[in-house]
Write a protein that holds these residues in place. Structure first.
Motif, PDB file in Angstrom:
ATOM      1  N   TYR A  72       6.213   4.871  -9.451  1.00 36.91           N
ATOM      2  CA  TYR A  72       5.424   4.201  -8.411  1.00 36.91           C
ATOM      3  C   TYR A  72       5.481   2.693  -8.668  1.00 36.91           C
ATOM      4  N   GLN A  73       6.112   1.966  -7.753  1.00 40.17           N
ATOM      5  CA  GLN A  73       6.395   0.557  -7.987  1.00 40.17           C
ATOM      6  C   GLN A  73       5.484  -0.346  -7.157  1.00 40.17           C
ATOM      7  N   LEU A  74       5.001  -1.391  -7.800  1.00 47.09           N
ATOM      8  CA  LEU A  74       4.195  -2.391  -7.093  1.00 47.09           C
ATOM      9  C   LEU A  74       4.979  -3.004  -5.945  1.00 47.09           C
ATOM     10  N   THR A  75       6.282  -3.195  -6.119  1.00 41.59           N
ATOM     11  CA  THR A  75       7.071  -3.821  -5.053  1.00 41.59           C
ATOM     12  C   THR A  75       7.039  -2.994  -3.763  1.00 41.59           C
ATOM     13  N   ASN A  76       6.921  -1.674  -3.852  1.00 38.10           N
ATOM     14  CA  ASN A  76       6.794  -0.858  -2.634  1.00 38.10           C
ATOM     15  C   ASN A  76       5.493  -1.146  -1.905  1.00 38.10           C
ATOM     16  N   ALA A  77       4.406  -1.306  -2.653  1.00 40.09           N
ATOM     17  CA  ALA A  77       3.132  -1.657  -2.031  1.00 40.09           C
ATOM     18  C   ALA A  77       3.204  -3.044  -1.396  1.00 40.09           C
ATOM     19  N   LEU A  78       3.853  -3.977  -2.071  1.00 38.03           N
ATOM     20  CA  LEU A  78       4.001  -5.325  -1.518  1.00 38.03           C
ATOM     21  C   LEU A  78       4.805  -5.297  -0.221  1.00 38.03           C
ATOM     22  N   GLU A  79       5.850  -4.476  -0.214  1.00 36.29           N
ATOM     23  CA  GLU A  79       6.675  -4.357   0.994  1.00 36.29           C
ATOM     24  C   GLU A  79       5.848  -3.789   2.148  1.00 36.29           C
ATOM     25  N   ASN A  80       5.042  -2.782   1.882  1.00 31.99           N
ATOM     26  CA  ASN A  80       4.192  -2.209   2.933  1.00 31.99           C
ATOM     27  C   ASN A  80       3.189  -3.233   3.444  1.00 31.99           C
ATOM     28  N   MET A  81       2.589  -3.993   2.536  1.00 36.30           N
ATOM     29  CA  MET A  81       1.622  -5.013   2.939  1.00 36.30           C
ATOM     30  C   MET A  81       2.294  -6.088   3.784  1.00 36.30           C
ATOM     31  N   LYS A  82       3.484  -6.489   3.386  1.00 36.29           N
ATOM     32  CA  LYS A  82       4.222  -7.496   4.151  1.00 36.29           C
ATOM     33  C   LYS A  82       4.553  -6.992   5.554  1.00 36.29           C
ATOM     34  N   ASN A  83       4.951  -5.710   5.649  1.00 36.69           N
ATOM     35  CA  ASN A  83       5.280  -5.133   6.953  1.00 36.69           C
ATOM     36  C   ASN A  83       4.064  -5.039   7.869  1.00 36.69           C
ATOM     37  N   LYS A  84       2.865  -5.029   7.293  1.00 36.86           N
ATOM     38  CA  LYS A  84       1.631  -5.000   8.088  1.00 36.86           C
ATOM     39  C   LYS A  84       1.136  -6.404   8.435  1.00 36.86           C
ATOM     40  N   GLY A  85       1.910  -7.410   8.057  1.00 32.59           N
ATOM     41  CA  GLY A  85       1.571  -8.777   8.451  1.00 32.59           C
ATOM     42  C   GLY A  85       1.051  -9.677   7.348  1.00 32.59           C
ATOM     43  N   THR A  86       0.894  -9.162   6.134  1.00 31.97           N
ATOM     44  CA  THR A  86       0.431 -10.005   5.029  1.00 31.97           C
ATOM     45  C   THR A  86       1.512 -11.018   4.668  1.00 31.97           C
ATOM     46  N   ILE A  87       1.128 -12.262   4.589  1.00 34.59           N
ATOM     47  CA  ILE A  87       2.079 -13.323   4.242  1.00 34.59           C
ATOM     48  C   ILE A  87       2.000 -13.586   2.743  1.00 34.59           C
ATOM     49  N   PHE A  88       3.118 -13.380   2.071  1.00 40.36           N
ATOM     50  CA  PHE A  88       3.235 -13.701   0.655  1.00 40.36           C
ATOM     51  C   PHE A  88       4.118 -14.929   0.497  1.00 40.36           C
ATOM     52  N   VAL A  89       3.713 -15.806  -0.394  1.00 42.64           N
ATOM     53  CA  VAL A  89       4.506 -16.992  -0.677  1.00 42.64           C
ATOM     54  C   VAL A  89       4.894 -16.988  -2.149  1.00 42.64           C
ATOM     55  N   PRO A  90       6.004 -17.623  -2.491  1.00 46.92           N
ATOM     56  CA  PRO A  90       6.401 -17.676  -3.901  1.00 46.92           C
ATOM     57  C   PRO A  90       5.633 -18.763  -4.637  1.00 46.92           C
ATOM     58  N   GLY A  91       5.258 -18.464  -5.853  1.00 43.77           N
ATOM     59  CA  GLY A  91       4.692 -19.474  -6.738  1.00 43.77           C
ATOM     60  C   GLY A  91       5.735 -19.874  -7.770  1.00 43.77           C
ATOM     61  N   GLN A  92       5.757 -21.130  -8.124  1.00 46.14           N
ATOM     62  CA  GLN A  92       6.740 -21.624  -9.081  1.00 46.14           C
ATOM     63  C   GLN A  92       6.040 -22.035 -10.370  1.00 46.14           C
ATOM     64  N   VAL A  93       6.637 -21.683 -11.482  1.00 43.28           N
ATOM     65  CA  VAL A  93       6.156 -22.143 -12.781  1.00 43.28           C
ATOM     66  C   VAL A  93       7.174 -23.115 -13.349  1.00 43.28           C
ATOM     67  N   THR A  94       6.701 -23.982 -14.234  1.00 48.47           N
ATOM     68  CA  THR A  94       7.611 -24.928 -14.869  1.00 48.47           C
ATOM     69  C   THR A  94       8.575 -24.205 -15.798  1.00 48.47           C
ATOM     70  N   GLU A  95       8.058 -23.200 -16.499  1.00 44.41           N
ATOM     71  CA  GLU A  95       8.899 -22.441 -17.422  1.00 44.41           C
ATOM     72  C   GLU A  95       8.344 -21.029 -17.566  1.00 44.41           C
ATOM     73  N   TRP A  96       9.244 -20.073 -17.576  1.00 42.34           N
ATOM     74  CA  TRP A  96       8.903 -18.664 -17.760  1.00 42.34           C
ATOM     75  C   TRP A  96       9.333 -18.250 -19.157  1.00 42.34           C
ATOM     76  N   LEU A  97       8.398 -17.722 -19.926  1.00 39.73           N
ATOM     77  CA  LEU A  97       8.645 -17.404 -21.328  1.00 39.73           C
ATOM     78  C   LEU A  97       8.476 -15.908 -21.543  1.00 39.73           C
ATOM     79  N   ASP A  98       9.538 -15.264 -21.989  1.00 46.10           N
ATOM     80  CA  ASP A  98       9.565 -13.821 -22.152  1.00 46.10           C
ATOM     81  C   ASP A  98       9.212 -13.436 -23.584  1.00 46.10           C
TER      82      ASP A  98
END
Length: 336
Positions: free
Chosen positions: A195-221
């Motif tokens: 069960y993937q979060l991205t599937n829920a995000l896709e469903n929310m987007k298809n229902k009209g929810t607007i998602f925007v990208p956030g940018q970080v200066t650096e991503w540390l794994d």
């Protein structure tokens, strides 16, 4: 604002260190990864954090108490939930179902970030992303000409985007997120067997929810030993830029050279040694007649007569000898 932190994974790529402690409790610059993460999110939220909910495995009461203390350190209530089966990111978040309400940030506890922004809580959702050379291991997003997210793709086998989701999300409406996650489980909607979060995000987007990208200066794994050692290096530099005090007053340093940036914890002992740059030495650790650089040495570890670089030495471990690149787990002894 709430922070939801899924962290139930076993951390197999970080063994032997995760045989004794969960990966999010491994220290970066003297504090557990998850504490650094919670503090960084609280810093950019722009409003008080009322609750931090941790989704964990059966890690034991000592770990749970330390997590509650981390929440309290940012002025929030700490709540513990359990994920007993690894059924995917959506399932993990839904394990904290009673806490999924109101505005919230979901942050998976194997990543840190450097950022110079304040969260914009006026948008319905923000998904933090970073460009990567190889997007195949990640969930990715596609954008339209307005800079809004149009597609979520989990671990694409062919190229669709190089904007990888780094594992930090803002939702203006946590109740809406909860319902969409529950829909996946109720209808057994899986991607690659989970069960993937991205599937829920896709469903929310298809229902009209607007998602925007956030940018970080650096991503540390913090996925494996080498990545964690590198993250420690970058985080020490970040803390030095912020002017934070990194050497405890109780540390005992005798006839030694300290090359910043380093973190030296309470009651650490350094004798006849060169320590740094990019070393984190946790409380009560002992370093004698040694050279340390770009390494993490954890609580009450002992390093003697050694030249150590790009390494992790676990809690209560003892290292005596000459290895230069190693990963020594808790309570182990190595003589060379």
């Amino acid at each position: 604002m709430k922070i939801i932190v899924p962290m139930a994974g076993m951390g197999k790529r970080m063994r032997p260190h995760t045989l004794t402690v969960p990966k999010p409790l491994i220290p970066i610059a003297g504090k557990p990864i998850v504490q650094r993460l919670v503090e960084d999110i609280a810093r950019v939220c722009g409003e008080p954090v009322e609750e931090v909910a941790f989704i964990v495995g059966r890690f034991g009461s000592a770990v749970e108490k330390s997590l509650v203390a981390i929440a309290e350190s940012v002025g929030a209530k700490g709540t513990i939930y359990y994920q007993d089966e690894p059924l995917g990111t959506a399932h993990a978040i839904l394990c904290a179902k009673p806490s999924l309400s109101g505005p919230l940030v979901v942050a998976f506890a194997d990543t840190l970030f450097k950022a110079d922004f304040t969260l914009d809580s006026s948008v319905p959702g923000t998904i933090w992303v970073q460009k990567v050379a190889d997007p195949k291991p990640f969930g990715v997003v596609k954008l339209n000409e307005k800079g809004q997210i149009t597609d979520f793709v989990e671990k694409p086998e062919t190229f669709v985007s190089d904007l990888a989701i780094i594992g930090i999300y803002y939702f203006q409406d946590g109740d809406y997120l909860r319902d969409e996650l529950q829909y996946l489980l109720d209808n057994d909607i899986k991607d690659k067997g989970e069960y993937q979060l991205t599937n829920a995000l896709e469903n929310m987007k298809n229902k009209g929810t607007i998602f925007v990208p956030g940018q970080v200066t650096e991503w540390l794994d913090c996925g494996n030993k080498d990545a964690t050692v590198f993250t420690n290096q970058r985080y020490l530099e970040y803390l030095k830029e912020r002017g934070e005090k990194l050497v405890a007053a109780s540390a005992k340093i005798t006839n030694s050279v300290i090359i910043e940036p380093v973190y030296i914890g309470e009651n650490a002992v350094i004798i006849n040694s060169v320590v740094g740059p990019h070393v984190s030495l946790s409380g009560s650790a002992i370093v004698e007649d040694s050279r340390l650089s770009n390494s993490i040495v954890q609580t009450a570890a002992v390093v003697r007569h050694a030249n150590v670089a790009n390494s992790m030495v676990g809690n209560n471990a003892t290292l005596i000898g000459q290895p230069s690149d190693l990963s020594l787990g808790d309570f182990n002894t190595l003589r060379v």
